[in-house]
Scaffold this motif. Structure first.
Motif, PDB file in Angstrom:
ATOM      1  N   SER A 237       0.834  -1.197   0.000  1.00 29.74           N
ATOM      2  CA  SER A 237       0.000   0.000   0.000  1.00 29.74           C
ATOM      3  C   SER A 237       0.877   1.259   0.000  1.00 29.74           C
ATOM      4  N   SER A 238       0.271   2.385  -0.408  1.00 33.15           N
ATOM      5  CA  SER A 238       1.031   3.631  -0.438  1.00 33.15           C
ATOM      6  C   SER A 238       0.090   4.825  -0.377  1.00 33.15           C
ATOM      7  N   VAL A 239       0.612   5.946   0.144  1.00 29.01           N
ATOM      8  CA  VAL A 239      -0.075   7.233   0.135  1.00 29.01           C
ATOM      9  C   VAL A 239       0.949   8.258  -0.349  1.00 29.01           C
ATOM     10  N   ALA A 240       0.605   8.985  -1.436  1.00 33.81           N
ATOM     11  CA  ALA A 240       1.516   9.981  -2.003  1.00 33.81           C
ATOM     12  C   ALA A 240       0.854  11.353  -1.961  1.00 33.81           C
ATOM     13  N   PHE A 241       1.657  12.392  -1.675  1.00 35.95           N
ATOM     14  CA  PHE A 241       1.145  13.748  -1.512  1.00 35.95           C
ATOM     15  C   PHE A 241       1.589  14.644  -2.668  1.00 35.95           C
ATOM     16  N   ASP A 242       0.654  15.409  -3.232  1.00 36.35           N
ATOM     17  CA  ASP A 242       0.942  16.506  -4.139  1.00 36.35           C
ATOM     18  C   ASP A 242       0.501  17.800  -3.447  1.00 36.35           C
TER      19      ASP A 242
ATOM     20  N   LYS B 113       3.169  19.361   1.295  1.00 34.59           N
ATOM     21  CA  LYS B 113       3.280  17.903   1.169  1.00 34.59           C
ATOM     22  C   LYS B 113       4.430  17.336   2.009  1.00 34.59           C
ATOM     23  N   ASP B 114       5.469  18.147   2.242  1.00 34.59           N
ATOM     24  CA  ASP B 114       6.599  17.657   3.054  1.00 34.59           C
ATOM     25  C   ASP B 114       6.247  17.561   4.528  1.00 34.59           C
ATOM     26  N   ALA B 115       5.285  18.370   4.971  1.00 31.16           N
ATOM     27  CA  ALA B 115       4.882  18.345   6.379  1.00 31.16           C
ATOM     28  C   ALA B 115       3.678  17.438   6.616  1.00 31.16           C
ATOM     29  N   SER B 116       3.120  16.872   5.547  1.00 34.01           N
ATOM     30  CA  SER B 116       1.980  15.966   5.677  1.00 34.01           C
ATOM     31  C   SER B 116       2.477  14.547   5.925  1.00 34.01           C
ATOM     32  N   SER B 117       1.602  13.702   6.497  1.00 35.97           N
ATOM     33  CA  SER B 117       2.037  12.351   6.868  1.00 35.97           C
ATOM     34  C   SER B 117       0.836  11.417   6.907  1.00 35.97           C
ATOM     35  N   PHE B 118       1.123  10.121   7.076  1.00 36.47           N
ATOM     36  CA  PHE B 118       0.044   9.144   7.219  1.00 36.47           C
ATOM     37  C   PHE B 118       0.506   8.025   8.142  1.00 36.47           C
ATOM     38  N   GLU B 119      -0.474   7.279   8.659  1.00 33.26           N
ATOM     39  CA  GLU B 119      -0.177   6.175   9.576  1.00 33.26           C
ATOM     40  C   GLU B 119      -1.187   5.054   9.361  1.00 33.26           C
ATOM     41  N   TYR B 120      -0.690   3.816   9.240  1.00 28.16           N
ATOM     42  CA  TYR B 120      -1.570   2.654   9.133  1.00 28.16           C
ATOM     43  C   TYR B 120      -1.979   2.210  10.534  1.00 28.16           C
ATOM     44  N   LEU B 121      -3.280   2.129  10.776  1.00 32.20           N
ATOM     45  CA  LEU B 121      -3.810   1.642  12.041  1.00 32.20           C
ATOM     46  C   LEU B 121      -4.537   0.321  11.795  1.00 32.20           C
TER      47      LEU B 121
ATOM     48  N   THR C 260      -7.658  -0.543  11.742  1.00 28.59           N
ATOM     49  CA  THR C 260      -8.903  -0.535  10.960  1.00 28.59           C
ATOM     50  C   THR C 260      -8.931   0.543   9.890  1.00 28.59           C
ATOM     51  N   LYS C 261      -7.840   1.303   9.733  1.00 23.35           N
ATOM     52  CA  LYS C 261      -7.877   2.417   8.779  1.00 23.35           C
ATOM     53  C   LYS C 261      -6.470   2.937   8.522  1.00 23.35           C
ATOM     54  N   VAL C 262      -6.376   3.812   7.508  1.00 23.60           N
ATOM     55  CA  VAL C 262      -5.177   4.620   7.342  1.00 23.60           C
ATOM     56  C   VAL C 262      -5.578   6.051   7.685  1.00 23.60           C
ATOM     57  N   GLU C 263      -4.813   6.700   8.537  1.00 27.86           N
ATOM     58  CA  GLU C 263      -5.099   8.066   8.965  1.00 27.86           C
ATOM     59  C   GLU C 263      -4.086   9.003   8.317  1.00 27.86           C
ATOM     60  N   ILE C 264      -4.586  10.000   7.588  1.00 26.76           N
ATOM     61  CA  ILE C 264      -3.743  10.894   6.803  1.00 26.76           C
ATOM     62  C   ILE C 264      -3.838  12.304   7.383  1.00 26.76           C
ATOM     63  N   LYS C 265      -2.702  12.895   7.694  1.00 26.18           N
ATOM     64  CA  LYS C 265      -2.641  14.245   8.244  1.00 26.18           C
ATOM     65  C   LYS C 265      -2.164  15.192   7.152  1.00 26.18           C
ATOM     66  N   LEU C 266      -3.016  16.149   6.755  1.00 21.47           N
ATOM     67  CA  LEU C 266      -2.706  17.116   5.708  1.00 21.47           C
ATOM     68  C   LEU C 266      -2.366  18.461   6.351  1.00 21.47           C
ATOM     69  N   ALA C 267      -1.174  18.965   6.104  1.00 20.29           N
ATOM     70  CA  ALA C 267      -0.740  20.252   6.659  1.00 20.29           C
ATOM     71  C   ALA C 267      -1.142  21.363   5.687  1.00 20.29           C
ATOM     72  N   LYS C 268      -2.143  22.150   6.048  1.00 18.33           N
ATOM     73  CA  LYS C 268      -2.623  23.225   5.175  1.00 18.33           C
ATOM     74  C   LYS C 268      -1.580  24.341   5.067  1.00 18.33           C
ATOM     75  N   THR C 269      -1.515  24.973   3.893  1.00 15.77           N
ATOM     76  CA  THR C 269      -0.610  26.121   3.725  1.00 15.77           C
ATOM     77  C   THR C 269      -1.252  27.418   4.190  1.00 15.77           C
TER      78      THR C 269
END
Length: 297
Positions: free
Chosen positions: A232-237, A265-273, A275-284
């Motif tokens: 699996s993968s999560v990619a940020f633009d 995108k460099d400050a955003s991240s994700f974590e596999y838990l 029951t889910k994948v949790e994605i943290k998006l750092a707003k500009t």
């Protein structure tokens, strides 16, 4: 990059990305008994060696590059089960291997190779599935050459205390030596396979998701159980995220979420838990988003 020495892993990894959930491995020892193969640390039992090599690890933790001790019980325990033949047809072919040329330029024509479709989506870090190859996918340019893979086109033979392959001569007495026997054929790497790609496309689904905002971040949850972290993968633009999840029994979720606002995108991240994948998006920009996707605005 170093290669993980944990049983059932074997992936290459970067020290900077080696977190507490990076490796999925087996803590026990291999168990071959009465034609069945598995690990002492978990329940799955299979008939063929290929299926045994695909049993997912039952423990999560960081990767390790520490070599196994020469007296590691991982080796000794294999010996106890060597007198039990894994499959009758493999035993029948053991004697025939003496006449096989040890190095062949290509796999035998009578055994067509499975190959990746040209449009197959391969996550970075995915391991080649061909026997004896431990290469990890980097990019199409770096990992999709026509003869980059050196592998064994035959099947594993465990017979009378020795281990080897039906396609070439070398034999080993312990499992680690067996895993180091160099491949005798060349082809393109197999990261997905035509059959698996077709199955994955047929099983493609939509997962439930939700989101909320705190301070300067947007937290997105995509719900899926038993996520295969290696596939699996999560990619940020700057204005989108691309999500590829393989979970359950090979079910695939693919989605591109075009975001309402821009993110760092460099400050955003994700974590596999669990029951889910949790994605943290750092707003500009600190202003709240009225919706997650700009197309829904």
């Amino acid at each position: 990059m170093p290669t993980c020495t944990h049983s059932g892993c074997g992936q290459s990894f970067e020290d900077g990305a080696n977190d507490a959930m990076a490796c999925q491995f087996h803590t026990g020892k291999p168990e071959f008994h009465e034609g069945l193969k598995g690990w002492t640390c978990c329940k799955p039992r299979v008939l063929s060696f290929d299926e045994f090599m695909e049993i997912k690890g039952c423990q999560l933790g960081p990767h390790s590059s520490e070599p196994r001790h020469k007296d590691d019980p991982f080796k000794a325990d294999l010996t106890k089960y060597d007198d039990v033949l894994p499959e009758p047809e493999l035993a029948a072919t053991a004697a025939a291997t003496a006449a096989v040329v040890p190095v062949a330029p290509k796999a035998p024509a009578e055994e067509p190779l499975d190959n990746d479709p040209a449009d197959a989506v391969v996550p970075v870090g995915a391991a080649c599935k061909r026997n004896g190859c431990s290469a990890a996918y980097e990019s199409d340019a770096a990992s999709r050459g026509p003869e980059q893979c050196v592998f064994h086109p035959g099947r594993a033979v465990f017979h009378e205390g020795t281990k080897g392959w039906t396609c070439c001569k070398p034999r080993a007495t312990d499992f680690d030596e067996f895993m180091r026997i160099a491949g005798c054929a060349r082809a393109a790497h197999l990261f997905v396979g035509a059959q698996r790609a077709a199955q994955a496309q047929a099983q493609a689904v939509r997962c439930r998701r939700d989101y909320y905002q705190i301070s300067g971040d947007v937290i997105v949850s995509i719900y899926a159980k038993k996520i295969d972290r290696t596939a699996s993968s999560v990619a940020f633009d700057a204005d989108a995220i691309r999500v590829h999840l393989v979970y359950g029994d090979g079910v695939v979720y693919d989605d591109t979420i075009r975001l309402y606002g821009e993110i760092n995108k460099d400050a955003s991240s994700f974590e596999y838990l669990s029951t889910k994948v949790e994605i943290k998006l750092a707003k500009t920009a600190p202003a709240p988003w009225p919706v997650l996707e700009r197309d829904a605005a």
